[in-house]
Design an enzyme around this catalytic site. Structure first.
Site, short mmCIF file in Angstrom:
data_model
loop_
_atom_site.label_atom_id
_atom_site.label_comp_id
_atom_site.label_asym_id
_atom_site.label_seq_id
_atom_site.Cartn_x
_atom_site.Cartn_y
_atom_site.Cartn_z
N ASP A 158 0.81 -1.22 0.00
CA ASP A 158 0.00 0.00 0.00
C ASP A 158 0.84 1.28 0.00
O ASP A 158 0.45 2.30 0.57
CB ASP A 158 -0.97 0.01 1.19
CG ASP A 158 -1.86 -1.22 1.20
OD1 ASP A 158 -2.19 -1.71 0.11
OD2 ASP A 158 -2.19 -1.70 2.30
N LYS A 216 1.81 2.02 -5.20
CA LYS A 216 2.34 1.43 -6.44
C LYS A 216 1.39 1.68 -7.61
O LYS A 216 1.82 2.03 -8.71
CB LYS A 216 2.53 -0.09 -6.26
CG LYS A 216 3.56 -0.45 -5.19
CD LYS A 216 3.61 -1.94 -4.93
CE LYS A 216 2.38 -2.54 -4.29
NZ LYS A 216 2.12 -2.10 -2.92
N GLY A 274 -4.55 -4.39 -3.76
CA GLY A 274 -5.55 -3.37 -4.07
C GLY A 274 -4.77 -2.15 -4.48
O GLY A 274 -4.11 -1.52 -3.65
N HIS A 275 -4.75 -1.85 -5.77
CA HIS A 275 -3.95 -0.74 -6.29
C HIS A 275 -4.87 0.38 -6.75
O HIS A 275 -5.70 0.19 -7.63
CB HIS A 275 -3.06 -1.24 -7.44
CG HIS A 275 -2.02 -2.24 -6.98
ND1 HIS A 275 -1.11 -2.81 -7.83
CD2 HIS A 275 -1.76 -2.74 -5.75
CE1 HIS A 275 -0.33 -3.63 -7.13
NE2 HIS A 275 -0.70 -3.61 -5.88
N GLN A 292 1.98 -6.13 -3.11
CA GLN A 292 2.42 -6.25 -1.70
C GLN A 292 3.69 -5.41 -1.51
O GLN A 292 3.85 -4.41 -2.19
CB GLN A 292 2.64 -7.72 -1.30
CG GLN A 292 1.35 -8.53 -1.18
CD GLN A 292 0.77 -8.99 -2.50
OE1 GLN A 292 1.43 -9.63 -3.29
NE2 GLN A 292 -0.49 -8.68 -2.76
#
Ligand code: GDP
Ligand code: IMO
Ligand code: MG
Length: 430
Positions: A14, A17, A41-42, A225
């Site tokens: 988080d 990225k 979750g991007h 990650q």
């Protein structure tokens, strides 16, 4: 000269990225995810609109060719949902611009059952996983019980694999986890629909990348990650189940190490972590709460509150070495505005001794106390600033100290979630 770049997270995920990959994708031809699954979750914010991607590489909004690498574990239902969502937003997603490696592993219903069942059974000793079946899917890959896209799109092979694998899985699910066993016929039916829908996207992506390199195309590799969630190098066992470090861009996409020119590490200007596990510079006071609030630190996948703490350069030096970083991208610098004093952890103290290297032994890490140095903060809102020179002096000093401690240059500074809220000092793809 074409140049290829790997983007990875340096902390516990988080770091931002998605935003940076979306930004740099403008200059890339191919964008490749090489590990992880929908535990990621991007977030991308374009013209005030937010997109969260879990599986589709973050180059899709720039309409680049997006590749799902063999190193990934993919839940086909989630992928289809994501594709439909993007199409609904007017974004083209076709077999020509989204390709899935035939060797990527498929997340099956039993992986999710086992992930949940184990976490429940472990109680206070749980990992705090995202519950998406990631760990059990990678376990099956390693134990050669996995099902890959190549097998999923072949109905006869798929049905046989499901029945064989479920014999063992259902025994474990029913008798050890005391959960409801999985019905093979229902799975075969459900997944035949996914196979039908996705099969046109399934291909040999190693060849696509290689052809791209030969044609002088630029490749952007999108890590998921973060370095300290890496299965080998992270805070084991409080990690994810894949290698998150830059080296896995090669194995997880099917290319050799000479294809990589640059590795940028995304560094959040402070530290966060979701889930369980050690976090030496974690804050339990009003400052931590203020950062959590201002940074809107909630998980993009599970909605859980992220734990917050000061910047930790022991952790970051570990990431510099493990990933061979050639540049730093500092995100969320705007969030630190308004704090009188900023702290940077420069070493740990363990049993009265000074520790410079991030320990591999979790017991040692748990006993480590951060050694801080203090820097003065700034009160200005920096989110509108678009050049480094215009940043408040104390913000520039904070960045300079980071560069000094990490011995890697800062190449990009992010001052807000939007694509445009960025100061690009050097773009290796431009
Ligand atoms: P990722 O998993 O590394 O892609 O990061 P996430 O998307 O899970 O979390 C990063 C969060 O910070 C998202 O909500 C982004 O929109 C947001 N974000 C990214 N960069 C910045 C920044 O420079 N400033 C602020 N305020 N928010 C940012
Ligand atoms: P992105 O790509 C932050 C964490 C989980 C848990 C541990 C294991 O958005 O940065 P898993 O479901 O992978 O078996 O969970 O890893 N985790 C993440 N934390 N960002 C992520 O991804 C994460 N993916 C997994 O919270 O602690
Ligand atoms: Mg995330």
């Amino acid at each position: 000269m074409a140049s290829n770049l790997v983007i990875i997270g340096t902390q516990w995920g988080d770091e931002g990225k998605g935003k940076i990959v979306d930004l740099l994708a403008e200059y890339a031809d191919l964008v490749v995810r090489f590990q992880g699954g929908n535990n990621a979750g991007h977030t991308m914010v374009v013209d005030g609109e937010q997109f969260i991607s879990h599986l589709v590489p973050s180059g899709i909004l720039q309409q680049k060719t997006c590749l799902i690498g063999n190193g990934m574990v993919v839940d086909p239902a989630v992928l289809i949902e994501e594709i439909d969502y993007l199409i609904g937003k007017g974004i083209d997603v076709t077999p020509e611009n989204l390709m899935i490696s035939e060797k990527a592993q498929v997340i099956m219903p039993w992986h999710k059952t086992i992930d949940h069942g184990r976490e429940k059974k472990q109680g206070k000793d749980r990992i705090g996983t995202t519950g998406r079946g990631i760990g059990p899917a990678y376990e099956d890959k390693a134990s050669r019980k996995g099902i890959r896209f190549a097998e999923m799109i072949d109905p006869a092979v798929f049905a046989e694999r499901v029945r064989t694998v479920l014999e063992e899985k259902n025994f474990f699910i029913e008798h050890y986890l005391k959960e409801t066993p999985v019905d093979p016929d229902a799975v075969i039916r459900e997944y035949s629909g996914y196979a039908e829908r996705l099969k046109a996207h399934v291909t040999n992506i190693s060849v696509i990348i290689d052809d791209g390199i030969k044609a002088g195309k630029q490749i952007l590799f999108e890590g998921a990650q973060g370095t300290h969630l890496d299965i080998d190098h992270g805070t084991y066992p409080f990690v994810t189940s894949s290698n998150t470090v830059s080296g896995n861009a090669c194995a997880g996409a099917g290319i050799g190490p000479k294809a990589i020119d640059n590795v940028f590490g995304i560094v959040k200007a402070y530290t966060t972590r979701v889930g369980q596990g050690p976090f030496p510079s974690e804050l339990f006071d009003a400052v931590g709460e203020a950062i959590q609030k201002k940074g809107a630190e909630f998980g993009a996948t599970t909605g859980r509150k992220r734990r917050c703490g000061w910047l930790d350069t022991v952790l970051l030096r570990n990431a510099v070495r493990l990933n061979g970083l050639t540049g730093l991208v500092i995100t969320k610098l705007d969030v630190l505005g308004g704090l009188d004093t900023l702290k940077i952890c420069t070493a740990y103290e363990y049993n009265g001794e000074r520790i410079e290297h991030f320990p591999g032994d979790l017991k040692v890490l748990a006993g480590c106390k951060p050694v801080y140095e203090s820097l003065p903060g700034w009160s200005e809102d920096i989110s509108g600033i678009r050049s480094k020179e215009e940043l408040p002096k104390n913000a520039k000093d904070y960045l300079a100290r980071m560069e000094e401690l990490l011995e890697v240059p800062v190449r990009i500074i992010s001052v807000g979630p939007g694509r445009k809220e960025t100061i690009v000092l050097e773009n290796p793809l431009a």
